[in-house]
Write an enzyme that holds these catalytic residues in place. Sequence first.
Site, mmCIF file in Angstrom:
data_model
loop_
_atom_site.group_PDB
_atom_site.id
_atom_site.type_symbol
_atom_site.label_atom_id
_atom_site.label_comp_id
_atom_site.label_asym_id
_atom_site.label_seq_id
_atom_site.Cartn_x
_atom_site.Cartn_y
_atom_site.Cartn_z
ATOM 1 N N ASP A 146 0.835 -1.206 0.000
ATOM 2 C CA ASP A 146 0.000 0.000 0.000
ATOM 3 C C ASP A 146 0.871 1.257 0.000
ATOM 4 O OD1 ASP A 146 -3.095 -0.988 0.982
ATOM 5 O OD2 ASP A 146 -1.431 -2.357 1.325
ATOM 6 N N ASP A 173 -1.703 -2.482 -4.146
ATOM 7 C CA ASP A 173 -1.945 -1.048 -3.990
ATOM 8 C C ASP A 173 -0.656 -0.269 -4.209
ATOM 9 O OD1 ASP A 173 -4.594 -1.539 -3.612
ATOM 10 O OD2 ASP A 173 -4.677 -0.887 -1.521
ATOM 11 N N TYR A 176 -2.166 4.148 -6.194
ATOM 12 C CA TYR A 176 -3.403 4.812 -5.754
ATOM 13 C C TYR A 176 -3.910 5.796 -6.809
ATOM 14 C CZ TYR A 176 -3.331 2.748 -1.123
ATOM 15 O OH TYR A 176 -3.368 1.865 -0.087
ATOM 16 N N ASN A 206 -6.868 -3.624 -4.492
ATOM 17 C CA ASN A 206 -8.145 -3.077 -4.943
ATOM 18 C C ASN A 206 -7.995 -1.766 -5.694
ATOM 19 O OD1 ASN A 206 -7.466 -2.428 -2.078
ATOM 20 N ND2 ASN A 206 -9.147 -0.958 -2.298
ATOM 21 N N HIS A 290 -3.106 -9.568 -1.363
ATOM 22 C CA HIS A 290 -3.456 -8.215 -0.899
ATOM 23 C C HIS A 290 -4.361 -8.231 0.337
ATOM 24 C CE1 HIS A 290 -3.806 -3.933 -0.978
ATOM 25 N NE2 HIS A 290 -5.124 -3.981 -1.060
ATOM 26 N N HIS A 300 -11.498 -3.231 7.058
ATOM 27 C CA HIS A 300 -11.547 -4.334 6.073
ATOM 28 C C HIS A 300 -11.807 -5.692 6.725
ATOM 29 C CE1 HIS A 300 -10.340 -1.436 3.102
ATOM 30 N NE2 HIS A 300 -9.182 -1.215 3.691
ATOM 31 N N VAL A 328 -4.917 -3.533 4.813
ATOM 32 C CA VAL A 328 -5.133 -2.847 6.092
ATOM 33 C C VAL A 328 -3.920 -1.953 6.351
ATOM 34 C CG1 VAL A 328 -5.429 -3.121 8.579
ATOM 35 C CG2 VAL A 328 -6.549 -4.705 6.999
ATOM 36 N N HIS A 329 -4.156 -0.678 6.599
ATOM 37 C CA HIS A 329 -3.070 0.285 6.694
ATOM 38 C C HIS A 329 -2.485 0.309 8.103
ATOM 39 C CE1 HIS A 329 -5.214 2.446 3.137
ATOM 40 N NE2 HIS A 329 -4.608 1.325 2.777
#
Length: 435
Positions: A146, A173, A176, A206, A290, A300, A328-329
Amino acid sequence: METASLFRRIFLFFLLTTTASPEYTRPDPRPLVLRQHNRPDSDPQQVHISLAGEDNYMRVSWITTDKKVQPTVEYGKSPGKYDTSATGENTSYHYFLYSSGEIHHVRIGPLEPATTYYYRCGGHGPEFSFRTPPSDFPVEFAVAGDLGQTQWTESTLAHIGARDYDVLLLPGDLSYADTNQPLWDSFGRLVEPYASTRPWMVTQGNHEVETFPLVYPQGFMAYNARWQMPYRESKSTSNLYYSFDVAGAHVIMLGSYTGFDVDSDQYRWLSADVAGIDRARTPWVFVVVHAPWYNSNLAHRGEGESMRVAMEEVLYKARVDVVFAGHVHAYERFTRVYDNKADECGPVHVTIGDGGNREGLAMLFENPSPSISLYNEASFGHGRLRVFNSTHAQWSWHRNNDENSVMADQIWLQSLSSSKACKGTSSTKSRNDEL
């Protein structure tokens, strides 16, 4: 209503205090970093490399504004001296009013292991260099998910680049862009200083889907055109899932956003891929995906569950050592687990979706943490997986602390191929420091 609001605030307070390092002040999101093209039209931009099959073949990818530049790469072992060249293919795509530059992919090799090569793309522009991975242990992976393109991304990349590694794994990801196609170009320029020197192996998230009803129903147009991975070399029919070997490790990159049930092409490919693993040749097996299959963060929740139900048994029987996920960040590490229970013959699951994305951190974890979750923290950072030999590796997670990178979590791993308890089909529960 006021009472309900008060209880909600109290509940959120307790959730926010469950991370592993409460003394650390969580960072806020930072602005986007947009990189403009500042070279002549014929010069390469957004240069990145990826592994492309056995014998240290490498795929060199880049973009030019000039459509007439040929997809050729000249390379050699000395600066400015190119004794070999290869020709590949080029492509381009349109997305509504956006037209990409010419996207070049050239496969070069065979190359010698652990060797620095100097190369030039399309006969124009600056010289680049990369080092091939070693043929044997030790080997080191950098892992970051991400990423996006913010000032936190810059920090993560600087920390990754400050210490040597052999291959970068990115569990989805990337840019972005989210249909804003120029952001793909900006991302490519941002990562070029790193992705042009070491192979970057990526899978989709995603934010790479970019479907649009009726017009672009299939998705992944930009991702597939720009980031071509070795799916053909690993007998996959899709760039969304593939595998590769490096040193003594077999790495499987799975697709969370393409079919994965037992009747899917991906499931059939995965079953065939793990059946062909030779643990004498690659005693370690790692998986990158992911959407996490295990997650105690409130963000999520359950999004990877259907894929877990479909594929977890395949990975368990194959004695996969570690599964890396993003989405998940935040950072979270689980014990070895299978079917929601601690199992010494299951893989360690690691969520590392904290590369620097524009959406910020996922701050809220369950309180108390589930017994299978051993460490979690909502901070930006990256991971390091150093495989020392056929039996032992060290995993560490490094938190971004502005200018510094702080190692906040570390664990030793024993390969399941060397575990006597996991040679057969039986397993027992375990929650040890060495997993």
